[in-house]
Design an enzyme around this catalytic site. Structure first.
Site, PDB file in Angstrom:
ATOM      1  N   HIS A  84       4.884   5.849  11.005  1.00 51.28           N
ATOM      2  CA  HIS A  84       4.348   5.708   9.873  1.00 51.28           C
ATOM      3  C   HIS A  84       3.410   6.811   9.691  1.00 51.28           C
ATOM      4  O   HIS A  84       2.302   6.399   9.967  1.00 51.28           O
ATOM      5  CB  HIS A  84       4.340   3.896   9.934  1.00 51.28           C
ATOM      6  N   ARG A 122      11.054   3.457   2.707  1.00 47.69           N
ATOM      7  CA  ARG A 122      11.379   2.491   4.236  1.00 47.69           C
ATOM      8  C   ARG A 122      11.666   2.245   4.298  1.00 47.69           C
ATOM      9  O   ARG A 122      12.865   1.599   3.530  1.00 47.69           O
ATOM     10  CB  ARG A 122       9.639   1.952   4.266  1.00 47.69           C
ATOM     11  N   ARG A 153       0.814  -1.422  -0.195  1.00 50.10           N
ATOM     12  CA  ARG A 153      -0.210   0.085  -0.127  1.00 50.10           C
ATOM     13  C   ARG A 153       0.884   1.150  -0.106  1.00 50.10           C
ATOM     14  O   ARG A 153       0.379   2.225  -1.061  1.00 50.10           O
ATOM     15  CB  ARG A 153      -0.822  -0.076   1.238  1.00 50.10           C
ATOM     16  N   THR A 154       1.957   1.389   0.917  1.00 50.89           N
ATOM     17  CA  THR A 154       2.842   2.785   0.916  1.00 50.89           C
ATOM     18  C   THR A 154       3.582   2.983  -0.696  1.00 50.89           C
ATOM     19  O   THR A 154       3.119   3.753  -0.712  1.00 50.89           O
ATOM     20  CB  THR A 154       3.081   2.355   2.692  1.00 50.89           C
ATOM     21  N   LYS A 160      26.530  -2.823  -0.367  1.00 53.67           N
ATOM     22  CA  LYS A 160      28.078  -2.559  -0.766  1.00 53.67           C
ATOM     23  C   LYS A 160      28.760  -2.128   0.348  1.00 53.67           C
ATOM     24  O   LYS A 160      29.431  -1.815  -0.271  1.00 53.67           O
ATOM     25  CB  LYS A 160      28.028  -2.222  -2.096  1.00 53.67           C
TER      26      LYS A 160
HETATM   27  N1   CP Z   1       0.014   0.220   6.222  1.00 54.23           N
HETATM   28  C1   CP Z   1       1.337  -0.236   5.338  1.00 54.23           C
HETATM   29  O1   CP Z   1       2.079  -0.052   5.792  1.00 54.23           O
HETATM   30  O2   CP Z   1       0.972  -1.442   4.171  1.00 54.23           O
HETATM   31  P1   CP Z   1       2.498  -1.606   3.578  1.00 54.23           P
HETATM   32  O3   CP Z   1       2.883  -2.583   4.233  1.00 54.23           O
HETATM   33  O4   CP Z   1       1.807  -2.746   2.651  1.00 54.23           O
HETATM   34  O5   CP Z   1       3.338  -0.744   2.799  1.00 54.23           O
END
Ligand code: CP
Length: 345
Positions: free
Chosen positions: A141, A113, A63-64, A92
């Site tokens: 998050h 991320r 999703r993110t 590396k």
């Molecule tokens: N909610 C969320 O962060 O989903 P993903 O890990 O699929 O990005």
């Protein structure tokens, strides 16, 4: 690059929910409202034409990653991606700071991320362009918490309730779950909230978040009992056991399936209009089954409205950070193609 904003987001990193005051949240949410025709493909805008998003996901995501990329595309910008640390030169031995110097030469804004808490802030400290935290380990998050709160606001609109006075149960792995950490911090901006924190004792919400909620004047109840915790709340917010955060993944099996919600439990214990949320992915394996598929026809299941809202909240973040929110409608037109969502051209 400003880290704390009250209303002006231009050029800012988005690293933690602690940056957001209530005025900032309001500004973001009202900007998100305006993004809906574009997210629903009823209108097209090219306001970010020529801009590039660096979408750097060094940990798994559906999703993110896709919604940040789509949000940028929907504003007219282009996306370059790196997926998985193994496909970047981090393997590396390149440092995050060198990586940031390089990638910020190629991009106008970066989403990142990474599995290590604090890594996105370290990366941002060397970046020449704004960086958005797409999740750093068990820490935060922020864009998820913002889309969650936006969803809560929308879901409550038809129920004559507001975020002030909210009653919410957060359920599952509250120790490792970064979405509930960021959401807890965000709720500290509001008044008179009742928070039920439901988890096994070993996976309890860390003290810093519990203390912050209490210092904000909220009622906080820590428990491992699901059924009585979901009885008098507006929102049931379920989360996954974060197996990837356990040293020994088999340890996660001890907790999987402890807090299942299905339609029968919902009918027996919840108020009739209780909203069911989850940041997703939900663990639908038989041994976990956090939200049973028999809830999928329950109109109060908001999990896919959350994901849709993620797109517009992320569009709003880009529009504000890159200072084009006021221009979005000026550079817009109707779409030409058949739109299956609304059944028209
Ligand atoms: N909610 C969320 O962060 O989903 P993903 O890990 O699929 O990005």
């Amino acid at each position: 690059m400003g880290q704390v904003f009250t209303v002006d987001f231009t050029g800012a990193h988005i690293l933690s929910i602690e940056q957001f005051q209530r005025e900032d949240i309001e500004k973001l949410f009202r900007t998100a409202d305006r993004m809906e025709p574009y997210a629903q493909r009823r209108r097209v805008t090219r306001v970010l034409e020529g801009a590039i998003l660096g979408n750097m996901f060094f940990e798994a995501s559906t999703r993110t990653r896709i919604s940040f990329g789509s949000a940028f595309n929907l504003l007219g910008g282009e996306v370059r991606e790196s997926v998985g640390a193994e496909s970047s030169s981090l393997v590396k031995g390149e440092s995050l700071r060198d990586t940031a110097r390089v990638l910020s030469g190629y991009s106008d804004v970066i989403c990142m991320r990474h599995p290590v808490a604090g890594s996105v802030a370290e990366f941002a400290s060397a970046s020449r362009v704004p960086v958005i935290n797409g999740g750093d380990g068990s820490n935060e998050h922020p864009s998820q918490a913002l889309l969650d709160l936006y969803t809560i606001e929308r879901e409550l609109q038809g129920r004559q309730r507001k975020i002030d006075g909210l009653r919410i149960a957060m359920i599952g792995d509250l120790k490792h779950g970064r979405t509930v950490h960021s959401l807890s911090k965000l709720l500290c901006q509001y008044r008179n909230i009742k928070v039920m924190l439901v988890s096994p004792a070993e996976l309890a919400m860390p003290d810093e978040y519990v203390s912050a909620l209490r210092e904000a004047g909220h009622q906080v109840h820590v428990t491992d009992r699901l059924e009585e915790s979901i009885a008098n709340v507006d929102i049931v917010y379920s989360t996954r056991i974060q197996e990837e955060r356990f040293q020994d993944r088999q340890q996660a099996d001890l907790y999987r399936g402890r807090f299942r919600l299905n339609q029968a439990i919902y009918t027996r214990h919840c108020e009739p209009n209780t909203v069911i949320m989850h940041p997703l992915p939900r663990d639908s394996r038989a041994e976990a089954n956090e939200l049973d598929a028999d809830l999928d026809s329950n109109p109060n299941l908001a999990i896919f409205r959350q994901t849709d809202n993620g797109l517009i909240v992320r569009m709003a973040l880009f529009a504000l950070i890159l200072d084009v929110a006021h221009l979005v409608d000026q550079h817009a037109r109707d779409v030409f193609w058949f739109n299956p969502r609304i059944g028209s051209h």
